[in-house]
Design a protein around this motif. Structure first.
Motif, short mmCIF file in Angstrom:
data_model
loop_
_atom_site.label_atom_id
_atom_site.label_comp_id
_atom_site.label_asym_id
_atom_site.label_seq_id
_atom_site.Cartn_x
_atom_site.Cartn_y
_atom_site.Cartn_z
N THR A 118 0.84 -1.19 0.00
CA THR A 118 0.00 0.00 0.00
C THR A 118 0.87 1.24 0.00
O THR A 118 1.74 1.40 0.87
CB THR A 118 -0.93 0.02 1.22
N GLN A 121 -0.90 6.57 -2.87
CA GLN A 121 -2.03 6.66 -3.78
C GLN A 121 -2.76 5.34 -3.96
O GLN A 121 -3.44 5.12 -4.95
CB GLN A 121 -1.55 7.19 -5.14
N GLY A 122 -2.61 4.43 -3.01
CA GLY A 122 -3.29 3.15 -3.09
C GLY A 122 -2.32 2.00 -3.31
O GLY A 122 -1.15 2.07 -2.93
N SER A 123 -2.82 0.95 -3.95
CA SER A 123 -2.00 -0.25 -4.15
C SER A 123 -0.82 0.03 -5.08
O SER A 123 -0.93 0.80 -6.03
CB SER A 123 -2.86 -1.37 -4.74
#
Length: 663
Positions: A118, A121-123
């Motif tokens: 993570t 900005q996310g995954s």
């Protein structure tokens, strides 16, 4: 990992026992003096593991583990295997205790793994890859008879790459070097006065390493542990070390086993030339590129007439402009996939069976991928497995091997022969050859790439190619020659060039043949001639035509070709081991391919972004080859007029030098 190691040990034990028995020089009870320098090569299968933690501004810390073990994929050619080179020195005490020091370097194919973490900005994905590794080790052992059992340990290093970035987005890449320790055990068996086979298990461990990613300001801490099973061969120089360096290694050959090898280095330079514009697939002026490879040819003869060959190889380097810019590309040693760091491949692994059908019996000398023996003039040959289509079809005595003679693609092969292959030039298939008197009839079926000109072969074999050839051998005034006609038919998902141009005009975008691909056929035919003129002089010629309405699937963007040349050995100037070669080739394209390239389309090798002034691509190539000790040096020059069929660019002068040795 333990199962893989056990399988390698059993295979090695079976092989070396058979070799020793056949050779008759070294048996299990024959005392061997292990003292002296040695060089060697090894094939390895690795299992790797890495624990990591990742921190960065504005994100919670994350941690996990990455498995760097990859199964072997026969159609991609990938897997967690490696090939390596090494050398060292052993000293045997009167008690038959052996102490030694050795160093090695390994080039993996795919020792790599991926984890999802993570980010801000996310995954995001984290990929770790071992690019190169090596060891510097001492070993201590005992040598009963022709065996050497040993323990080994020392220092290890690896050169790794880490990539980090959002899923399906460009990644931030960094490279680092790790230092660690290695220990292991092994056994080595003398096969002859010089050759020995070894198998060993090594465990390498590297401590934690911290690196930073400049693009994301994240920092990665990770360790690395790799377990490796190796099967290798060593060449012991003994007291003939200096002679071995001058004369080269002696191949290992018995009635049932054989081992040969080669290495080739090739450097080319494209001089400055007129270039008013440059496209994606253009030849770049004033640049130099090199390639280097090492190949082992390991053979096993299970019964009379049967042969099994495997050719593990280390490849490195790039062709000029990353192997684009000229339809008749100037280096047959340059693959369509280049790499700055050496890597391992297995281009050939095949079975061949020869059935003698009568006629005159001829002696066959041992050579690369060939056992010594005999065969009758009338015979049937079956080849099955992974190999190059041009190993069997479109061969020519004077122009066919870019490691030995000419270098240009459209000189060593018929330019229109769009033979099935992956991006390295090899594929799976089967070929049958029937020799009857002065005639030979050949036929074969081969797997195409999953996508035209790609690194992956079609695992379903639903895209394939038929190849047929008729050859006639003759004598003119006592001088041998041959004429062969070769035809191919490819069935696969390919695009029509005119449909790509029509779509481009409708969308206002550059032409892209990938957008109009559907299942259809492409065919071609070629003629190949070779003729001995004198004992020192031979001439050759090739001509071919191919369907110019569709994209070329595997080889090059050539719809018509004519090549001719000569090969002359140096007896007349008191240099009988030297060779001079001269050839010329003219390549052409269809009006449909010309329109496609002018609409901004890209071919396999060509595509300057536009083609308003098209012309024939004309190439002259000349080379001079001479021996230097156990090596062979070649100077090469090529003049390319209208590179990529573009009269606005060029002519281009390309200079090359090649160094090669084999045993």
């Amino acid at each position: 990992m333990r199962k893989a190691f056990l399988a390698m040990v059993l295979a090695a034990s079976s092989a070396v026992e058979g070799q020793s028995a056949d050779l008759g020089k070294v048996s299990a009870n024959t005392p061997v003096d292990w003292t002296g320098p040695f060089v060697g090569s090894h094939f390895a299968y690795a299992s790797g593991h890495s624990n990591f933690s990742l921190v960065g501004p504005g994100m919670p810390p994350s941690s996990g583990a990455i498995d760097l073990t990859n199964p072997i994929d026969a159609f991609k050619g990938t897997g967690s295997y490696a090939l390596g080179l090494g050398g060292g020195y052993n000293y045997m005490l009167p008690s038959r205790m052996v102490v030694g020091l050795e160093a090695d370097i390994s080039f993996p194919n795919t020792v790599s793994g991926i984890a999802t973490t993570t980010g801000v900005q996310g995954s995001q994905t984290l990929t770790q890859t071992v690019l190169t590794s090596g060891t510097l080790r001492a070993r201590v052992g005992y040598a009963p008879g022709s065996w050497l059992f040993y323990a080994t340990g020392g220092l290890a290093w690896s050169y790794d790459e880490a990539q980090l970035g959002p899923v399906d987005a460009p990644e931030d890449t960094t490279k680092t070097t790790r230092l660690g320790t290695v220990w292991g055990v092994g056994a080595e068996l003398a096969l002859s006065n010089n050759w020995s086979a070894r198998f060993e298990y090594l465990s390498t461990n590297f401590g934690g390493k911290e690196i930073g990613f400049g693009g994301t300001a994240q920092r990665l801490s990770s360790d690395l542990a790799v377990q490796t099973a190796r099967l290798g061969v060593n060449y012991r120089f003994g007291k003939e070390g200096q002679r071995g360096l001058q004369d080269g290694l002696t191949p290992f050959e018995t009635d049932r086993f054989a081992l040969h090898g080669q290495t080739t280095y090739l450097q080319q330079y494209a001089a400055p030339f007129r270039s008013p514009y440059i496209g994606t697939n253009s030849l770049i002026p004033n640049q130099t590129r090199q390639t280097w490879d090492v190949t082992l040819y390991a053979g096993f003869r299970p019964w009379s007439g049967g042969e099994v060959w495997i050719n593990p190889e280390i490849d490195q380097g790039f062709g000029l402009s990353s192997t684009v810019g000229v339809a008749g590309f100037p280096s047959g040693e340059a693959y369509k996939v280049g790499a700055a760091v050496p890597y391992a491949r297995i281009p050939r692994a095949f079975f061949r069976q020869t059935f003698d059908l009568g006629g005159e019996t001829k002696k066959i000398d041992a050579d690369i991928n060939q056992f010594a023996g005999s065969q009758t003039s009338d015979r049937l040959i079956l080849t099955l497995g992974k190999f190059a289509v041009t190993d069997v079809f479109d061969t020519n005595k004077y122009a066919h091997d870019p490691r030995k003679d000419f270098m240009n693609w459209s000189v060593v092969d018929t330019g229109t022969f769009d033979y099935a292959a992956d991006a390295w030039g090899f594929t799976y298939g089967a070929a049958v050859e029937w020799y009857k008197g002065d005639w030979t009839f050949r036929g074969g079926i081969f797997d195409l790439s999953r996508v035209p000109n790609s690194t992956e072969l079609d695992p379903s074999f639903s895209q394939f190619q038929w190849v047929g050839e008729i050859e006639h051998r003759h004598e003119i005034w006592g001088k041998k020659g041959k004429v062969a006609v070769t035809a191919f038919l490819s069935r696969g998902r390919m695009g029509r060039l005119d449909e790509a141009v029509t779509l481009a005009r409708a969308t206002g975008m550059p032409a892209d043949v990938a957008l109009v691909r559907r299942y259809q056929s492409r065919a071609g035919i070629g003629v190949n001639l070779e003729q001995e003129i004198t004992a020192d002089l031979g001439v050759f010629a090739r001509a071919g035509l191919a369907d110019g309405s569709k994209e070329a699937y595997e080889f090059s963007d050539i719809d018509s070709t004519f090549a001719a040349g000569l090969s002359l050995t140096g007896s007349s100037w008191n240099r009988p081991n030297d060779t001079f070669g001269l050839a010329g080739v003219v390549n052409g394209i269809s009006s449909a391919r010309q329109a496609y390239l002018d609409a901004g389309g890209l071919g396999i090798l060509v595509g300057d972004g536009r083609l308003p002034n098209a012309g024939l691509e004309k190439i002259i190539e000349t080379y001079y080859s001479l021996p230097i000790w156990s090596w062979r040096a070649t100077l090469n020059y090529q003049l390319v007029t209208n590179p990529a069929y573009n009269r606005d660019r060029g002519p281009a002068s390309i200079f090359g030098i090649r160094m090669r040795t084999q045993f």
